[in-house]
Structure formats: structure tokens, C-alpha cells
Design a protein around this motif. Sequence first.
Motif, PDB file in Angstrom:
ATOM      1  N   MET A   1       1.221  -1.431   0.069  1.00 25.40           N
ATOM      2  CA  MET A   1       0.177   0.162  -0.025  1.00 25.40           C
ATOM      3  C   MET A   1       0.729   1.318   0.194  1.00 25.40           C
ATOM      4  O   MET A   1       2.208   0.563   0.737  1.00 25.40           O
ATOM      5  N   LYS A   2       0.280   2.182  -1.136  1.00 22.37           N
ATOM      6  CA  LYS A   2       0.535   3.480  -0.737  1.00 22.37           C
ATOM      7  C   LYS A   2       0.916   4.493   0.247  1.00 22.37           C
ATOM      8  O   LYS A   2      -0.601   3.950   0.667  1.00 22.37           O
ATOM      9  N   LYS A   3       1.084   5.111   0.527  1.00 24.11           N
ATOM     10  CA  LYS A   3       1.244   6.496   1.860  1.00 24.11           C
ATOM     11  C   LYS A   3       0.623   7.783   0.992  1.00 24.11           C
ATOM     12  O   LYS A   3       0.300   7.957   0.212  1.00 24.11           O
ATOM     13  N   VAL A   4      -0.624   7.790   1.991  1.00 21.22           N
ATOM     14  CA  VAL A   4      -1.299   8.856   1.315  1.00 21.22           C
ATOM     15  C   VAL A   4      -0.746  10.498   2.255  1.00 21.22           C
ATOM     16  O   VAL A   4      -0.814  10.528   3.851  1.00 21.22           O
ATOM     17  N   LEU A   5      -0.658  11.842   1.496  1.00 18.87           N
ATOM     18  CA  LEU A   5      -0.125  13.160   2.316  1.00 18.87           C
ATOM     19  C   LEU A   5      -1.200  13.107   2.417  1.00 18.87           C
ATOM     20  O   LEU A   5      -2.113  13.818   0.950  1.00 18.87           O
ATOM     21  N   CYS A   6      -2.310  14.074   3.522  1.00 16.65           N
ATOM     22  CA  CYS A   6      -3.210  15.384   3.515  1.00 16.65           C
ATOM     23  C   CYS A   6      -2.518  16.111   3.748  1.00 16.65           C
ATOM     24  O   CYS A   6      -2.326  16.930   4.501  1.00 16.65           O
ATOM     25  N   PHE A   7      -2.511  17.515   3.084  1.00 20.93           N
ATOM     26  CA  PHE A   7      -2.408  19.213   3.407  1.00 20.93           C
ATOM     27  C   PHE A   7      -3.467  19.978   3.819  1.00 20.93           C
ATOM     28  O   PHE A   7      -4.876  19.954   3.028  1.00 20.93           O
ATOM     29  N   TYR A   8      -3.635  20.261   4.787  1.00 17.98           N
ATOM     30  CA  TYR A   8      -5.377  20.601   5.218  1.00 17.98           C
ATOM     31  C   TYR A   8      -4.586  22.354   6.890  1.00 17.98           C
ATOM     32  O   TYR A   8      -3.659  22.608   6.760  1.00 17.98           O
ATOM     33  N   LEU A   9      -5.689  23.030   6.610  1.00 15.28           N
ATOM     34  CA  LEU A   9      -5.783  23.970   7.324  1.00 15.28           C
ATOM     35  C   LEU A   9      -6.728  23.629   9.057  1.00 15.28           C
ATOM     36  O   LEU A   9      -7.524  23.410   8.472  1.00 15.28           O
ATOM     37  N   GLU A  10      -5.884  24.387   9.928  1.00 17.95           N
ATOM     38  CA  GLU A  10      -6.778  23.658  11.111  1.00 17.95           C
ATOM     39  C   GLU A  10      -8.592  23.855  11.032  1.00 17.95           C
ATOM     40  O   GLU A  10      -8.881  22.798  11.148  1.00 17.95           O
ATOM     41  N   ASN A  11      -8.530  25.129  10.716  1.00 18.82           N
ATOM     42  CA  ASN A  11      -9.625  25.957  10.979  1.00 18.82           C
ATOM     43  C   ASN A  11     -10.923  25.367   9.290  1.00 18.82           C
ATOM     44  O   ASN A  11     -12.164  26.367   9.482  1.00 18.82           O
ATOM     45  N   CYS A  12     -10.339  25.130   8.072  1.00 19.53           N
ATOM     46  CA  CYS A  12     -11.205  25.157   7.218  1.00 19.53           C
ATOM     47  C   CYS A  12     -12.358  23.981   7.257  1.00 19.53           C
ATOM     48  O   CYS A  12     -11.777  22.859   7.641  1.00 19.53           O
ATOM     49  N   PRO A  13     -13.127  24.073   7.151  1.00 19.05           N
ATOM     50  CA  PRO A  13     -14.255  23.422   7.349  1.00 19.05           C
ATOM     51  C   PRO A  13     -14.372  22.363   6.046  1.00 19.05           C
ATOM     52  O   PRO A  13     -14.796  21.654   6.306  1.00 19.05           O
ATOM     53  N   TYR A  14     -13.873  22.760   4.999  1.00 23.68           N
ATOM     54  CA  TYR A  14     -13.759  21.186   4.120  1.00 23.68           C
ATOM     55  C   TYR A  14     -12.692  20.577   4.581  1.00 23.68           C
ATOM     56  O   TYR A  14     -12.973  19.338   3.862  1.00 23.68           O
ATOM     57  N   CYS A  15     -11.722  21.278   5.444  1.00 22.36           N
ATOM     58  CA  CYS A  15     -10.931  20.153   6.140  1.00 22.36           C
ATOM     59  C   CYS A  15     -11.489  18.677   6.760  1.00 22.36           C
ATOM     60  O   CYS A  15     -10.978  17.882   6.940  1.00 22.36           O
ATOM     61  N   VAL A  37      -1.976   6.902   6.707  1.00 23.33           N
ATOM     62  CA  VAL A  37      -2.698   8.360   5.802  1.00 23.33           C
ATOM     63  C   VAL A  37      -1.382   9.437   6.640  1.00 23.33           C
ATOM     64  O   VAL A  37      -1.821   9.309   8.085  1.00 23.33           O
ATOM     65  N   GLU A  38      -0.763  10.896   6.397  1.00 24.89           N
ATOM     66  CA  GLU A  38      -0.042  11.387   7.189  1.00 24.89           C
ATOM     67  C   GLU A  38      -0.695  12.447   7.256  1.00 24.89           C
ATOM     68  O   GLU A  38      -0.931  13.140   5.963  1.00 24.89           O
ATOM     69  N   TRP A  39      -1.719  13.595   7.950  1.00 23.32           N
ATOM     70  CA  TRP A  39      -2.000  14.976   7.826  1.00 23.32           C
ATOM     71  C   TRP A  39      -1.821  16.434   8.144  1.00 23.32           C
ATOM     72  O   TRP A  39      -0.278  15.677   9.468  1.00 23.32           O
ATOM     73  N   ILE A  40      -0.796  16.849   6.880  1.00 19.39           N
ATOM     74  CA  ILE A  40       0.457  17.652   7.352  1.00 19.39           C
ATOM     75  C   ILE A  40      -0.352  19.384   7.691  1.00 19.39           C
ATOM     76  O   ILE A  40      -1.176  19.881   6.206  1.00 19.39           O
ATOM     77  N   GLU A  41      -0.292  19.819   8.627  1.00 18.30           N
ATOM     78  CA  GLU A  41      -0.777  21.637   8.773  1.00 18.30           C
ATOM     79  C   GLU A  41       0.047  22.106   7.859  1.00 18.30           C
ATOM     80  O   GLU A  41       1.146  22.546   8.273  1.00 18.30           O
ATOM     81  N   GLU A  42      -0.791  22.955   6.947  1.00 18.46           N
ATOM     82  CA  GLU A  42       0.146  23.434   6.030  1.00 18.46           C
ATOM     83  C   GLU A  42       0.801  24.511   7.136  1.00 18.46           C
ATOM     84  O   GLU A  42       1.751  25.314   6.371  1.00 18.46           O
ATOM     85  N   ASN A  43      -0.138  25.497   7.996  1.00 15.46           N
ATOM     86  CA  ASN A  43       0.724  26.323   8.695  1.00 15.46           C
ATOM     87  C   ASN A  43       1.983  26.041   9.306  1.00 15.46           C
ATOM     88  O   ASN A  43       2.535  26.987   9.599  1.00 15.46           O
ATOM     89  N   ASP A  44       1.905  24.956   9.851  1.00 13.53           N
ATOM     90  CA  ASP A  44       3.128  24.589  10.988  1.00 13.53           C
ATOM     91  C   ASP A  44       4.223  23.312   9.531  1.00 13.53           C
ATOM     92  O   ASP A  44       4.980  23.376  10.772  1.00 13.53           O
ATOM     93  N   ASN A  45       3.404  23.709   8.549  1.00 13.62           N
ATOM     94  CA  ASN A  45       5.023  23.033   7.907  1.00 13.62           C
ATOM     95  C   ASN A  45       4.895  23.556   6.465  1.00 13.62           C
ATOM     96  O   ASN A  45       5.470  22.913   5.773  1.00 13.62           O
ATOM     97  N   PRO A  46       5.475  24.893   6.216  1.00 15.64           N
ATOM     98  CA  PRO A  46       6.036  25.681   4.865  1.00 15.64           C
ATOM     99  C   PRO A  46       7.046  24.949   4.365  1.00 15.64           C
ATOM    100  O   PRO A  46       6.935  25.202   3.332  1.00 15.64           O
ATOM    101  N   ASP A  47       7.748  24.909   5.245  1.00 16.62           N
ATOM    102  CA  ASP A  47       9.087  23.580   4.357  1.00 16.62           C
ATOM    103  C   ASP A  47       8.685  22.628   3.085  1.00 16.62           C
ATOM    104  O   ASP A  47       8.999  22.129   2.503  1.00 16.62           O
ATOM    105  N   ILE A  48       7.933  21.855   4.308  1.00 16.74           N
ATOM    106  CA  ILE A  48       6.834  20.531   3.405  1.00 16.74           C
ATOM    107  C   ILE A  48       6.482  20.625   2.044  1.00 16.74           C
ATOM    108  O   ILE A  48       6.328  20.961   0.929  1.00 16.74           O
ATOM    109  N   ILE A  49       5.322  21.700   2.571  1.00 15.32           N
ATOM    110  CA  ILE A  49       4.793  22.618   1.420  1.00 15.32           C
ATOM    111  C   ILE A  49       5.124  23.068   0.305  1.00 15.32           C
ATOM    112  O   ILE A  49       3.999  22.662  -0.773  1.00 15.32           O
ATOM    113  N   ASP A  50       5.793  23.447   0.538  1.00 13.33           N
ATOM    114  CA  ASP A  50       7.053  24.215  -1.050  1.00 13.33           C
ATOM    115  C   ASP A  50       7.323  23.168  -1.825  1.00 13.33           C
ATOM    116  O   ASP A  50       7.378  23.556  -3.062  1.00 13.33           O
TER     117      ASP A  50
END
Length: 100
Positions: A1-15, A37-50
Motif C-alpha cells: 500500500m502507498k502512503k497518503v499525504l493530506c495537506f490541510y488547514l486547522e479551521n478549514c471547513p472543507y478540511c 495517512v499523514e495529515w500535514i497542517e499547512e501553517n505548521d509545515n511551510p518547508d514541506i508544502i513548498d
Amino acid sequence: MKKVLCFYLENCPYCLQAQKAMDDLMNENPQYKDISVEWIEENDNPDIIDDYDYYATPSMFVDEEKIYEAHLFETYEECKLHVKEVLEKAMEKDEETLCL
């Protein structure tokens, strides 16, 4: 199985909707619980989201490929279908494995 990366924002209703959809799908199909499944909070991980190309959250990747990116006014049912596509993609076997 493959890993899933999920980028989200903490207070986003769609997230929050996508997280609920993932939880619901995992309860409906226990095989999905084996997927990493790894949930990555966008604001806490600017180095990853780039390193990832997306505009909206949530966005979900499998093997560095964007499978799902939310859109405005997306319903829960639409979201759940997209999250299911992500989970199904993560369960696909690698072509290399199939050839052995």
C-alpha cells in the motif's frame, strides 16, 4: 500500500469535511485502516508544502501525485467520493510488484 499525504488547514471547513469523510470511509471499509495517512497542517509545515503543487486545502497526494484538491461549495458527498478515490489509489499495487 502507498502512503497518503493530506495537506490541510486547522479551521478549514472543507478540511474538516475531508477528515470526516476519511473517518467514515475507514469505518465502512476496514481495509482502508491499513493505509498510512499523514495529515500535514499547512501553517505548521511551510518547508514541506513548498515541494507540492496545489492551491486549495484539503489536497491529497499518493506517490507524489495529487489525487484530490477541494473546491469551493463542495458537498460532503462529493468530498467523500474524492477521498474514496484517494484511498483506492493508495491500495493499488505497484506495477513492479505485479510483474514479480
